[in-house]
Write a protein that holds these residues in place. Structure first.
Motif, PDB file in Angstrom:
ATOM      1  N   ASN A 102     -37.337  22.386 -20.298  1.00  0.00           N
ATOM      2  CA  ASN A 102     -36.284  21.636 -20.701  1.00  0.00           C
ATOM      3  C   ASN A 102     -35.226  21.544 -19.675  1.00  0.00           C
ATOM      4  O   ASN A 102     -34.182  20.997 -19.863  1.00  0.00           O
ATOM      5  N   GLY A 103     -35.414  21.782 -18.330  1.00  0.00           N
ATOM      6  CA  GLY A 103     -34.725  21.593 -16.988  1.00  0.00           C
ATOM      7  C   GLY A 103     -34.035  22.761 -16.716  1.00  0.00           C
ATOM      8  O   GLY A 103     -34.599  23.721 -16.859  1.00  0.00           O
ATOM      9  N   SER A 121     -35.145  11.927 -25.921  1.00  0.00           N
ATOM     10  CA  SER A 121     -35.185  12.981 -24.894  1.00  0.00           C
ATOM     11  C   SER A 121     -35.758  12.490 -23.743  1.00  0.00           C
ATOM     12  O   SER A 121     -35.676  12.531 -22.658  1.00  0.00           O
ATOM     13  N   ARG A 122     -37.090  11.941 -24.128  1.00  0.00           N
ATOM     14  CA  ARG A 122     -38.036  11.388 -23.013  1.00  0.00           C
ATOM     15  C   ARG A 122     -37.142  10.179 -22.125  1.00  0.00           C
ATOM     16  O   ARG A 122     -37.190  10.129 -21.179  1.00  0.00           O
ATOM     17  N   GLU A 123     -36.775   9.218 -23.076  1.00  0.00           N
ATOM     18  CA  GLU A 123     -35.892   8.163 -22.472  1.00  0.00           C
ATOM     19  C   GLU A 123     -34.803   8.571 -21.830  1.00  0.00           C
ATOM     20  O   GLU A 123     -34.457   7.974 -20.609  1.00  0.00           O
ATOM     21  N   ALA A 124     -34.143   9.455 -22.139  1.00  0.00           N
ATOM     22  CA  ALA A 124     -32.962  10.038 -21.652  1.00  0.00           C
ATOM     23  C   ALA A 124     -33.277  10.964 -20.086  1.00  0.00           C
ATOM     24  O   ALA A 124     -32.604  10.415 -19.330  1.00  0.00           O
ATOM     25  N   THR A 125     -34.439  11.474 -20.093  1.00  0.00           N
ATOM     26  CA  THR A 125     -34.902  12.044 -18.627  1.00  0.00           C
ATOM     27  C   THR A 125     -35.190  10.954 -17.883  1.00  0.00           C
ATOM     28  O   THR A 125     -34.892  10.901 -16.712  1.00  0.00           O
ATOM     29  N   THR A 182     -28.864  18.311 -15.669  1.00  0.00           N
ATOM     30  CA  THR A 182     -29.621  18.829 -15.132  1.00  0.00           C
ATOM     31  C   THR A 182     -30.899  19.279 -16.245  1.00  0.00           C
ATOM     32  O   THR A 182     -32.001  19.990 -15.871  1.00  0.00           O
ATOM     33  N   LYS A 183     -30.538  19.094 -17.404  1.00  0.00           N
ATOM     34  CA  LYS A 183     -31.399  19.700 -18.506  1.00  0.00           C
ATOM     35  C   LYS A 183     -31.248  18.605 -19.676  1.00  0.00           C
ATOM     36  O   LYS A 183     -30.048  18.175 -20.088  1.00  0.00           O
ATOM     37  N   GLU A 203     -40.046  16.070 -14.999  1.00  0.00           N
ATOM     38  CA  GLU A 203     -40.911  17.181 -15.460  1.00  0.00           C
ATOM     39  C   GLU A 203     -40.664  17.784 -16.622  1.00  0.00           C
ATOM     40  O   GLU A 203     -41.280  18.793 -17.250  1.00  0.00           O
ATOM     41  N   ILE A 204     -39.565  17.399 -17.299  1.00  0.00           N
ATOM     42  CA  ILE A 204     -39.052  17.980 -18.510  1.00  0.00           C
ATOM     43  C   ILE A 204     -40.035  17.514 -19.753  1.00  0.00           C
ATOM     44  O   ILE A 204     -40.358  16.367 -19.481  1.00  0.00           O
TER      45      ILE A 204
END
Ligand SMILES: Nc1nc2c(ncn2[C@@H]2O[C@H](COP(=O)(O)OP(=O)(O)O)[C@@H](O)[C@H]2O)c(=O)[nH]1
Ligand SMILES: [Mg+2]
Lengths: 128, 213
Positions: free
Chosen positions: A72-73, B114-118, B93-94, A65-66
């Motif tokens: 951002n979490g 960042s999308r790939e990281a999540t 978690t972020k 969902e980020i």
């Protein structure tokens, strides 16, 4: 979820959720409730926390969902477990090791942990 | 539902029996970003197979996909153990794309990363629940091990009853202390090492063979 706050209101909403309320929910319902609250900028406090498996799913769903420039979490804090951890698999199976640990969850961009030890969690919460 | 699950279970039991002899253990390398997971995975892979797993970097979330190196045969005291090494993205978690722009990255690139990281973190959690048989938990011994993510991850690993070894990495650095890590997780064995310099790798391989063989 409880009533959402007035959009004009610039306070921070805190939802304290009892173990009793959580006990009737499925894992996904708990995760949804937590993340819906956090998405609205609320601080969610769980009287009895989540199981390890639920924590793992919470991380996974949070990640999906980020979005850039948006959510951002989460920041999540629980008291560290007791250092003498010798509970066996059987204990856990029998539910002797309860997940009974207060858990605080909030939007990562609004909550910052200042201090944490076995008996105290101190956090700074900012408005959006 | 019940039927399909039953079928799956019996197929996996059959497969377990089939491969019981040379059963390949899949060992997941977990830990926070920048602990040295990829450096370690590469060292293990290079030492025993000759090639690497993936790029190491001081930029957090360089590993954004779980990468697997199969058939790593580790020979110890006349015996040999064969494992699959899974290098995972650091769990968090972020993820804030602005973290990446600090490394002189264009916004578009940072957003993509960042999308790939999540996705990578979600995938790593999934691997942990479904696909690994043992865990090497890597920590940077110059940093505070008492973090929420470490506590949660170790709790998740324990709840699945996976064998776990804790690696106190970066002992080559002056401000490294293993004792903090031992204090944080006294219920598990802690092995000190420098994945970068190759310090104490003999003990590392002894323990891997002992725990996952
Ligand atoms: N001094 C020192 N640096 C290390 C060691 N292991 C890894 N590093 C460095 O730490 C950074 C992160 O390493 P990497 O393997 O990419 O970490 P990962 O995010 O856990 O996969 C890189 O700059 C590595 O060179 C070590 O044992 N000692
Ligand atoms: Mg890596």
């Amino acid at each position: 979820m409880p009533e959402t706050k007035d959009p004009d209101d610039d306070g921070v909403q805190i939802d304290l959720i009892s173990g009793e309320r959580m006990s009737g929910m499925t894992s996904m319902e708990k995760i949804r409730m937590i993340l819906d609250g956090v998405h609205e900028g609320n601080i969610v406090i769980l009287e009895e926390g989540l199981s390890p498996d639920e924590e793992s799913r919470l991380i996974e769903v949070t990640m999906t969902e980020i979005s850039p420039d948006g959510f951002n979490g989460i920041e999540i804090e629980t008291y560290p477990r007791a250092k003498t951890n010798d509970s066996s698999f059987l204990d856990r199976l029998m539910g002797k090791e309860s997940a009974n640990k207060l858990t605080v969850i909030g939007p990562a961009n609004q909550i910052e942990t200042l201090h944490k030890d076995e008996t105290l969690i101190s956090a700074l919460v900012s408005r959006r | 539902m019940g039927l399909i699950n039953g079928l799956k279970a019996s197929i996996s039991r059959a497969r377990d029996r089939l491969f019981a002899d040379d059963e390949q253990k899949r060992i997941g390398i977990y830990g926070p970003p920048n602990a040295g997971k990829t450096t370690l995975a590469n060292r293990i892979a290079r030492d025993w197979t000759g090639d690497a797993v993936g790029p190491e970097s001081h930029i957090p979330h360089e590993t954004r996909r779980a990468r697997r190196k199969e058939d790593v045969e580790i020979k110890r005291n006349g015996k040999s153990v064969t494992i699959d090494i899974v290098d995972t993205p650091g769990v968090t978690t972020k993820v804030d794309y602005e973290e990446f722009t600090e490394f002189d990255m264009e916004k578009e690139d940072a957003v993509r990363r960042s999308r790939e990281a999540t996705e990578g973190v979600a995938e790593a959690m999934h691997w942990l629940r479904e696909d690994v048989d043992g865990v090497i938990y890597v920590l940077d011994s110059t940093e505070d091990p008492f973090t929420q993510v470490n506590t949660m991850l170790i709790g998740i690993i324990e709840s699945r009853d996976l064998p776990v070894l804790i690696f106190a990495n970066k002992i080559d650095l002056d401000d490294s202390t293993q004792q903090r890590i031992r204090n944080a997780f006294p219920q598990h064995e802690t092995v000190p090492l420098s994945a970068l310099e190759g310090d104490n790798m003999d003990e590392v391989y002894d323990k891997i063979a002992e725990y996952f063989g």
